[in-house]
Write a protein that holds these residues in place. Structure first.
Motif, PDB file in Angstrom:
ATOM      1  N   MET A   1      18.990   1.946   6.508  1.00 56.41           N
ATOM      2  CA  MET A   1      17.537   2.063   6.330  1.00 56.41           C
ATOM      3  C   MET A   1      17.021   0.990   5.390  1.00 56.41           C
ATOM      4  N   SER A   2      17.748   0.709   4.278  1.00 60.42           N
ATOM      5  CA  SER A   2      17.248  -0.217   3.268  1.00 60.42           C
ATOM      6  C   SER A   2      17.422  -1.676   3.671  1.00 60.42           C
ATOM      7  N   ARG A   3      18.097  -1.951   4.827  1.00 57.23           N
ATOM      8  CA  ARG A   3      18.261  -3.339   5.261  1.00 57.23           C
ATOM      9  C   ARG A   3      16.980  -3.906   5.846  1.00 57.23           C
ATOM     10  N   ASP A   4      16.064  -3.057   6.198  1.00 60.84           N
ATOM     11  CA  ASP A   4      14.769  -3.495   6.716  1.00 60.84           C
ATOM     12  C   ASP A   4      14.061  -4.316   5.648  1.00 60.84           C
ATOM     13  N   PRO A   5      13.670  -5.573   5.961  1.00 61.66           N
ATOM     14  CA  PRO A   5      12.992  -6.392   4.939  1.00 61.66           C
ATOM     15  C   PRO A   5      11.675  -5.778   4.484  1.00 61.66           C
ATOM     16  N   ASP A   6      11.081  -4.981   5.336  1.00 56.63           N
ATOM     17  CA  ASP A   6       9.832  -4.305   4.966  1.00 56.63           C
ATOM     18  C   ASP A   6      10.100  -2.838   4.615  1.00 56.63           C
ATOM     19  N   TYR A   7      11.290  -2.608   4.073  1.00 52.48           N
ATOM     20  CA  TYR A   7      11.754  -1.239   3.826  1.00 52.48           C
ATOM     21  C   TYR A   7      10.749  -0.416   3.026  1.00 52.48           C
ATOM     22  N   TYR A   8      10.319  -0.924   1.887  1.00 52.72           N
ATOM     23  CA  TYR A   8       9.429  -0.143   1.019  1.00 52.72           C
ATOM     24  C   TYR A   8       8.115   0.189   1.726  1.00 52.72           C
ATOM     25  N   GLN A   9       7.592  -0.781   2.458  1.00 54.51           N
ATOM     26  CA  GLN A   9       6.332  -0.530   3.165  1.00 54.51           C
ATOM     27  C   GLN A   9       6.536   0.485   4.286  1.00 54.51           C
ATOM     28  N   THR A  10       7.652   0.347   5.022  1.00 59.67           N
ATOM     29  CA  THR A  10       7.931   1.270   6.126  1.00 59.67           C
ATOM     30  C   THR A  10       8.067   2.703   5.626  1.00 59.67           C
ATOM     31  N   VAL A  11       8.881   2.884   4.579  1.00 53.92           N
ATOM     32  CA  VAL A  11       9.080   4.227   4.044  1.00 53.92           C
ATOM     33  C   VAL A  11       7.785   4.770   3.457  1.00 53.92           C
ATOM     34  N   SER A  12       7.026   3.905   2.799  1.00 50.57           N
ATOM     35  CA  SER A  12       5.760   4.347   2.198  1.00 50.57           C
ATOM     36  C   SER A  12       4.811   4.897   3.246  1.00 50.57           C
ATOM     37  N   LEU A  13       4.702   4.193   4.365  1.00 49.80           N
ATOM     38  CA  LEU A  13       3.781   4.631   5.409  1.00 49.80           C
ATOM     39  C   LEU A  13       4.265   5.936   6.053  1.00 49.80           C
ATOM     40  N   LYS A  14       5.586   6.035   6.280  1.00 44.66           N
ATOM     41  CA  LYS A  14       6.128   7.268   6.848  1.00 44.66           C
ATOM     42  C   LYS A  14       5.956   8.435   5.867  1.00 44.66           C
ATOM     43  N   LEU A  15       6.190   8.170   4.592  1.00 44.30           N
ATOM     44  CA  LEU A  15       6.036   9.196   3.567  1.00 44.30           C
ATOM     45  C   LEU A  15       4.582   9.649   3.471  1.00 44.30           C
ATOM     46  N   SER A  16       3.658   8.688   3.590  1.00 44.97           N
ATOM     47  CA  SER A  16       2.233   9.033   3.576  1.00 44.97           C
ATOM     48  C   SER A  16       1.875   9.921   4.767  1.00 44.97           C
ATOM     49  N   GLU A  17       2.479   9.624   5.925  1.00 43.71           N
ATOM     50  CA  GLU A  17       2.238  10.448   7.110  1.00 43.71           C
ATOM     51  C   GLU A  17       2.734  11.878   6.894  1.00 43.71           C
ATOM     52  N   VAL A  18       3.935  11.990   6.315  1.00 47.98           N
ATOM     53  CA  VAL A  18       4.497  13.314   6.067  1.00 47.98           C
ATOM     54  C   VAL A  18       3.600  14.111   5.131  1.00 47.98           C
ATOM     55  N   LEU A  19       3.169  13.481   4.053  1.00 50.73           N
ATOM     56  CA  LEU A  19       2.312  14.174   3.088  1.00 50.73           C
ATOM     57  C   LEU A  19       0.980  14.556   3.720  1.00 50.73           C
ATOM     58  N   ASN A  20       0.471  13.687   4.574  1.00 48.92           N
ATOM     59  CA  ASN A  20      -0.751  14.032   5.309  1.00 48.92           C
ATOM     60  C   ASN A  20      -0.505  15.259   6.184  1.00 48.92           C
ATOM     61  N   ASP A  21       0.651  15.301   6.852  1.00 44.77           N
ATOM     62  CA  ASP A  21       0.969  16.407   7.751  1.00 44.77           C
ATOM     63  C   ASP A  21       1.055  17.741   7.026  1.00 44.77           C
ATOM     64  N   ILE A  22       1.523  17.735   5.754  1.00 43.15           N
ATOM     65  CA  ILE A  22       1.680  19.003   5.032  1.00 43.15           C
ATOM     66  C   ILE A  22       0.445  19.353   4.202  1.00 43.15           C
ATOM     67  N   GLY A  23      -0.640  18.616   4.432  1.00 42.90           N
ATOM     68  CA  GLY A  23      -1.913  18.998   3.819  1.00 42.90           C
ATOM     69  C   GLY A  23      -2.316  18.208   2.603  1.00 42.90           C
ATOM     70  N   VAL A  24      -1.595  17.126   2.280  1.00 46.54           N
ATOM     71  CA  VAL A  24      -1.999  16.283   1.147  1.00 46.54           C
ATOM     72  C   VAL A  24      -2.846  15.147   1.706  1.00 46.54           C
ATOM     73  N   ASN A  25      -4.082  15.475   2.008  1.00 43.82           N
ATOM     74  CA  ASN A  25      -5.050  14.491   2.506  1.00 43.82           C
ATOM     75  C   ASN A  25      -6.419  14.826   1.928  1.00 43.82           C
ATOM     76  N   GLU A  26      -7.349  13.895   2.074  1.00 50.03           N
ATOM     77  CA  GLU A  26      -8.652  14.042   1.414  1.00 50.03           C
ATOM     78  C   GLU A  26      -9.345  15.345   1.794  1.00 50.03           C
ATOM     79  N   ARG A  27      -9.301  15.697   3.073  1.00 47.62           N
ATOM     80  CA  ARG A  27     -10.025  16.889   3.529  1.00 47.62           C
ATOM     81  C   ARG A  27      -9.468  18.157   2.902  1.00 47.62           C
ATOM     82  N   MET A  28      -8.153  18.318   2.930  1.00 46.89           N
ATOM     83  CA  MET A  28      -7.560  19.538   2.404  1.00 46.89           C
ATOM     84  C   MET A  28      -7.641  19.590   0.879  1.00 46.89           C
ATOM     85  N   ILE A  29      -7.556  18.439   0.229  1.00 43.37           N
ATOM     86  CA  ILE A  29      -7.685  18.406  -1.232  1.00 43.37           C
ATOM     87  C   ILE A  29      -9.080  18.853  -1.649  1.00 43.37           C
ATOM     88  N   LEU A  30     -10.098  18.365  -0.937  1.00 46.85           N
ATOM     89  CA  LEU A  30     -11.469  18.769  -1.252  1.00 46.85           C
ATOM     90  C   LEU A  30     -11.665  20.261  -0.996  1.00 46.85           C
TER      91      LEU A  30
END
Length: 714
Positions: A1-30
């Motif tokens: 996984m970490s061999r991807d040159p864009d590893y940090y960006q890739t994981v960050s975007l996937k992690l953001s998607e996961v957090l959005n899926d479990i309700g950590v997004n602007e709408r649910m926070i408000l």
């Protein structure tokens, strides 16, 4: 996984998607924030109606929106009485109030103070000679000053509550967050130790000057707790900038909030279970504030989430190494002072080092909200893994719990206001009238579309229905009619929810003998009561389990608190002075307790046991049964009886099932099905042995059966 040159960006975007899926997004926070702030406003308004000039604040992760379902975050409720005027300077002294001078000297810990009681008639200290006979529970003499103890409120708690330092802790039932209730005093002035923060500026240009100016206007709070290493254990008060911190959190962007939540998940999973819980979520928040202030604002983007998290964990590791986590606003206050043992320091350092070296791989091991499993699926590692809920289902579940908490809060506040009623009937009328008038004044004084107005609109209808019923009961007793005044108040209370206000009106109409109008109101109520959507709500006591309907969850997900009147049904409450609006079958509930039972009751939580209280849906069918019986509509009468039986057997969320069974039992008696009636009473008694009118009905019915020579149950 970490061999991807864009590893940090890739994981960050996937992690953001996961957090959005479990309700950590602007709408649910408000949504989370609005829900808690509404409860805060309702609590403050209730305090004011009861004559307690107290402001209430809900602080912590729930009000910040910085939590998830799996984190099970609690929250602090601060009760701040306006009787007390905490001042930094003698010029702020006010006549007629409890003036407390904040003292900070070489003996007080940074971020803490002593409170000196002053006279209320002139700006002078209270003479110490008044305490020659000995210290009081609240005050003591020290260093030639009369000082306020921080222990004064620690023995004030309700049954079932736990004293935890300055807080009275209450453990929430299913679907309810745990609460810590903390007394506090407000100081209008910005604390001296926090003055440098107003001019301090970091790389991130955060907080902005506007945010700082607002924070300064909030002043500070003092709460009754001393520092770990203080010299004045019973006299120190902590200076809290919680209102300012709330402002800062409300101005975080979504990546910053997600970073904060991930830090809390890491603490919960990897660090605190092995390190005695010495690191707190407040430390995580403080670390985040420091990082935001000292990094460029354009770093905090979704594609950079993992790097931001690593930055925060590195800062946290440095703080642990130095054993110094400076309070963000009052930097002299070291949050880690005296908290971390050498062994735990070593453990935490190793844990954080492993997490940092993993470059985010440890996130795959976090079970909270299935975060690790979901992240693994997003980045296509390993075989397909199933998890419990889709994002849409999670949003609906969160939304329904938030709305249910609001409605339960409404029911609780209504119960609390009814509990304050005096014994004499005419005085109940006066007090309820005062409540409704005060609510109207408060509503008109508030700004357009304010959150406080929304809170009052939720509280007012239930009180209006109670007032209408009190008036109607007196009318029925004196003139056997219902006055236009009573009908007017009933009308105002109709839209408190789907059913309870209408049922109080229908009950009064039935008792006055107006069966045609009662039947019309009941039919209208049944039409509005969608069995697939409407959720029963009872604030009399906690439900053992909560099973939300799919229709209810869907409506909650697509709307805010404005849907309450369409999808909830409060329990119906009658005070004793409303007895003429209550059918005789329900009147027994007002006299359910023997003297022995009363001694075992909780004065606060069980106050409703002197009233007649029933869930809306069974009461709807019971009233239909009685009304159709009076109208001699036999088929409709039997249909209502069948619906009552089905409701008791299948509705999982009834708060007063024992009462519904008693009503059913009396219907069975009227059907000459005495054995079935006895079964109902016995089932009711099995639910609640004491403080249950079923005990009376069992004795009464056994006497009837004996005289009729009908064999009882085997």
């Amino acid at each position: 996984m970490s061999r991807d040159p864009d590893y940090y960006q890739t994981v960050s975007l996937k992690l953001s998607e996961v957090l959005n899926d479990i309700g950590v997004n602007e709408r649910m926070i408000l949504k989370r924030r609005r829900s808690v702030l509404l409860k805060e406003s309702m609590l403050t308004s209730t305090q004011r109606l009861l004559g307690e000039n107290t402001s209430c604040f809900h602080f912590g992760s729930q009000s910040e929106g910085s939590t998830t379902t799996g984190l099970h975050s609690d929250h602090d409720i601060l009760y701040c009485s306006s009787k007390f005027n905490v001042i930094l300077d003698w010029s702020e002294w006010q006549p007629g109030r409890y003036n407390l001078l904040m003292i900070q000297d070489e003996t007080t810990s940074p971020g803490y103070c002593l409170l000196q009681q002053l006279r209320d008639d002139e700006p002078l200290p209270i003479p110490t000679a008044l305490f020659d006979h000995g210290p009081s529970r609240y005050l003591t003499v020290s260093r030639g000053k009369v000082l306020v103890k921080n222990t004064a409120y620690r023995d004030i708690a309700n049954e079932g509550d736990v004293i935890n330092g300055p807080a009275t802790s209450w453990q929430g039932g299913p679907g309810f967050a745990d609460e810590d209730r903390v007394p506090a005093y407000h100081c209008k002035s910005w604390p001296v130790d926090a003055q440098p923060w107003l001019v301090r500026q970091g790389i991130g240009r955060w907080p902005t000057e506007d945010m700082k100016r607002y924070c300064e206007t909030t002043g500070c709070l003092v709460v009754p707790v001393s520092s770990k290493n203080g010299q004045n254990e019973e006299l120190e008060w902590r200076i809290s900038t919680s209102q300012a911190e709330r402002c800062l959190v409300f101005n975080l962007n979504i990546t910053q909030l997600r970073c904060y939540i991930l830090m809390k998940m890491i603490l919960k999973t990897f660090i605190n279970p092995q390190c005695d819980g010495v690191l707190s979520s407040f430390m995580c928040k403080t670390v985040l504030f420091h990082c935001i202030q000292n990094t460029h604002s354009n770093n905090w983007q979704q594609s950079n989430l993992l790097a931001c998290l690593m930055c925060c964990l590195t800062v946290l590791q440095n703080f642990v190494r130095q054993e110094n986590c400076s309070h963000f606003i009052i930097p002299k206050n070291n949050l880690m002072s005296g908290r971390i043992s050498p062994l735990n320091k070593l453990r935490i350092h190793e844990k954080l080092q492993n997490i940092l070296q993993s470059k985010g791989r440890v996130l795959l091991e976090i079970p909270t909200d299935d975060l690790g499993t979901r992240l693994q699926m997003k980045i296509n590692m390993g075989e397909t893994i199933q998890y419990n809920a889709t994002p849409g289902q999670i949003y609906a579940e969160i939304s329904s719990l938030l709305l249910y908490n609001i409605t339960n809060g409404i029911s609780n506040k209504h119960k609390r206001l009814l509990k304050s009623m005096p014994d004499r009937n005419e005085m109940v009328y006066e007090r309820l009238s005062d409540f409704t008038l005060t609510l109207t004044r408060m509503y008109r004084a508030m700004g357009f579309n304010s959150l406080e107005k929304s809170a009052l609109k939720l509280l007012a209808p239930l009180l209006s229905s109670s007032l209408g019923s009190v008036i109607a009961s007196h009318n029925i007793y004196t003139t056997h009619s219902i006055s236009p005044e009573a009908l007017s108040w009933f009308s105002v209370g109709l839209n408190s929810d789907v059913a309870s206000g209408r049922l109080k009106l229908a009950s009064a109409l039935y008792c006055v003998g107006d069966m045609e109008r009662a039947e019309f109101v009941l039919r209208n109520t049944e039409e509005k009561y969608d069995l697939n959507t409407v959720e029963p709500v009872c604030g009399c006591y906690d439900y053992p389990v909560y099973y939300p309907r799919q229709g209810f969850m869907h409506k909650c997900n697509t709307g805010n608190d404005e849907v309450i009147k369409h999808i909830t049904a409060f329990c119906v409450r009658f005070l004793r002075c409303e007895i003429c609006c209550v059918p005789k079958e329900l009147q027994y509930e007002m006299f359910r307790s023997t003297q022995t039972n009363r001694l075992e009751r909780d004065e606060i939580k069980d106050c409703w046991m002197d009233w007649a209280v029933v869930d809306s849906l069974p009461y709807l069918y019971f009233l239909q049964y009685k009304t159709y019986r009076a109208l001699q509509r036999v088929a409709d009468q039997q249909c209502a009886l069948a619906n009552l039986v089905t409701t008791i057997e299948t509705e999982q969320n009834l708060g007063h099932r024992e009462t519904a069974l008693i009503l059913l039992g009396q219907c069975m008696e009227q059907e000459n099905q005495h054995i079935d009636a006895l079964r109902c009473y016995l089932k009711s008694r099995n639910i609640c042995t004491r403080n249950n009118a079923a005990n009376v009905h069992i004795c009464r019915l056994l006497y009837v059966l004996f005289n009729m020579q009908i064999p009882a149950l085997n």
